[in-house]
Design an enzyme around this catalytic site. Sequence first.
Site, PDB file in Angstrom:
ATOM      1  N   LYS A 290      11.650 -82.029  -8.701  1.00 10.87           N
ATOM      2  CA  LYS A 290      12.760 -82.822  -9.235  1.00 10.87           C
ATOM      3  C   LYS A 290      12.710 -84.194  -8.549  1.00 10.87           C
ATOM      4  CE  LYS A 290      17.728 -82.453 -10.125  1.00 10.87           C
ATOM      5  NZ  LYS A 290      18.934 -81.626  -9.893  1.00 10.87           N
TER       6      LYS A 290
ATOM      7  N   GLU B  49      16.011 -73.600  -8.562  1.00 10.95           N
ATOM      8  CA  GLU B  49      15.621 -72.223  -8.276  1.00 10.95           C
ATOM      9  C   GLU B  49      15.733 -71.357  -9.532  1.00 10.95           C
ATOM     10  OE1 GLU B  49      17.086 -73.876  -4.307  1.00 10.95           O
ATOM     11  OE2 GLU B  49      17.557 -74.139  -6.431  1.00 10.95           O
TER      12      GLU B  49
ATOM     13  N   GLU C 227      23.821 -85.665 -14.290  1.00 10.06           N
ATOM     14  CA  GLU C 227      22.527 -85.009 -14.486  1.00 10.06           C
ATOM     15  C   GLU C 227      22.512 -84.260 -15.810  1.00 10.06           C
ATOM     16  OE1 GLU C 227      20.616 -83.594 -10.461  1.00 10.06           O
ATOM     17  OE2 GLU C 227      22.706 -82.895 -10.576  1.00 10.06           O
TER      18      GLU C 227
END
Length: 133
Positions: free
Chosen positions: A99, A74, A22
Amino acid sequence: MRDTIRLTGVRARGHHGVFDHERADGQDFVVDVAVEVDARAASGSDDLDETVHYGVLAEQVVAEIERDPVDLIETLAERIAAAVLTHRAALATEVTVHKPQAPITVPFTDVSITIRRTRGGVRAAGPDVEEEE
């Protein structure tokens, strides 16, 4: 009574997440922002300085998505909320970070977090106001 400015579907590429791929490859994040304002002054004066400039706000959201990576959406949502609340006319904000390409092993459409923050660290909770934890 409060008024709301909404920005929906602001999209940018970020490198957020807990997995190495990622961080390396990045992915698209989509953000929805609602900003609570009192629009009476702006509507009465017809002056952009009396409200939240949504074009500037959209650029700030993209900048927050594109800046240094964080592990959690978050955390990204908190950063965006803090940017929103730098606007003088912003009384509160609700930020949703989507996401849609999250590394989840089962079919899904989206994963998101929605937070609500107000100036001064309190949030509206019905007719009362409580401290946020």
